[in-house]
Motif scaffolding. Sequence first.
Motif, PDB file in Angstrom:
ATOM      1  N   ILE A  53       0.431 -16.629   5.454  1.00 15.74           N
ATOM      2  CA  ILE A  53      -0.028 -15.237   5.511  1.00 15.74           C
ATOM      3  C   ILE A  53      -0.118 -14.649   4.111  1.00 15.74           C
ATOM      4  O   ILE A  53      -1.095 -13.961   3.769  1.00 15.74           O
ATOM      5  N   LEU A  54       0.872 -14.916   3.273  1.00 16.11           N
ATOM      6  CA  LEU A  54       0.848 -14.420   1.897  1.00 16.11           C
ATOM      7  C   LEU A  54      -0.314 -15.022   1.107  1.00 16.11           C
ATOM      8  O   LEU A  54      -0.974 -14.329   0.332  1.00 16.11           O
ATOM      9  N   ALA A  55      -0.573 -16.286   1.322  1.00 11.33           N
ATOM     10  CA  ALA A  55      -1.693 -16.934   0.639  1.00 11.33           C
ATOM     11  C   ALA A  55      -3.028 -16.340   1.086  1.00 11.33           C
ATOM     12  O   ALA A  55      -3.919 -16.085   0.263  1.00 11.33           O
ATOM     13  N   ALA A  56      -3.169 -16.080   2.385  1.00 12.17           N
ATOM     14  CA  ALA A  56      -4.401 -15.473   2.899  1.00 12.17           C
ATOM     15  C   ALA A  56      -4.570 -14.057   2.361  1.00 12.17           C
ATOM     16  O   ALA A  56      -5.686 -13.634   2.020  1.00 12.17           O
ATOM     17  N   ALA A  57      -3.464 -13.312   2.253  1.00 16.91           N
ATOM     18  CA  ALA A  57      -3.532 -11.951   1.721  1.00 16.91           C
ATOM     19  C   ALA A  57      -3.953 -11.964   0.255  1.00 16.91           C
ATOM     20  O   ALA A  57      -4.783 -11.154  -0.175  1.00 16.91           O
ATOM     21  N   ALA A  58      -3.381 -12.880  -0.524  1.00 16.12           N
ATOM     22  CA  ALA A  58      -3.744 -12.978  -1.939  1.00 16.12           C
ATOM     23  C   ALA A  58      -5.205 -13.366  -2.104  1.00 16.12           C
ATOM     24  O   ALA A  58      -5.931 -12.794  -2.927  1.00 16.12           O
TER      25      ALA A  58
ATOM     26  N   SER B 265     -11.647  -7.875  -4.687  1.00 18.94           N
ATOM     27  CA  SER B 265     -11.676  -7.370  -6.057  1.00 18.94           C
ATOM     28  C   SER B 265     -12.899  -7.877  -6.806  1.00 18.94           C
ATOM     29  O   SER B 265     -13.597  -7.110  -7.482  1.00 18.94           O
ATOM     30  N   PHE B 266     -13.184  -9.177  -6.708  1.00 15.94           N
ATOM     31  CA  PHE B 266     -14.344  -9.724  -7.403  1.00 15.94           C
ATOM     32  C   PHE B 266     -15.643  -9.190  -6.818  1.00 15.94           C
ATOM     33  O   PHE B 266     -16.609  -8.965  -7.544  1.00 15.94           O
ATOM     34  N   ALA B 267     -15.696  -8.954  -5.519  1.00 15.57           N
ATOM     35  CA  ALA B 267     -16.903  -8.385  -4.915  1.00 15.57           C
ATOM     36  C   ALA B 267     -17.141  -6.971  -5.437  1.00 15.57           C
ATOM     37  O   ALA B 267     -18.280  -6.583  -5.728  1.00 15.57           O
ATOM     38  N   GLU B 268     -16.066  -6.193  -5.575  1.00 18.29           N
ATOM     39  CA  GLU B 268     -16.211  -4.838  -6.097  1.00 18.29           C
ATOM     40  C   GLU B 268     -16.635  -4.857  -7.559  1.00 18.29           C
ATOM     41  O   GLU B 268     -17.470  -4.051  -7.978  1.00 18.29           O
TER      42      GLU B 268
END
Length: 71
Positions: A14-19, A26-29
């Motif tokens: 879950i932490l890996a998916a969240a990261a 962030s990169f899309a923005e």
Amino acid sequence: MDGFQQIGVPVVGILAAAALTFYVVSFAELREKSLKDIEEREESDGGGGFKSSLSSRVRRARRKAEKQSKS
């Protein structure tokens, strides 16, 4: 080790998916912002597009004038 596999592995997943989601968003923005900046810059330059280069006649005339001014 069995307890870690039952609780720890899903938590790490879950932490890996969240990261991963955070970085993708962030990169899309950043990409969207940079494209918007490029569009605004093109609009402020007067319609964007390519700037026309000098024609060969104008270049020849400039070279001829430079040669004449040197001599």
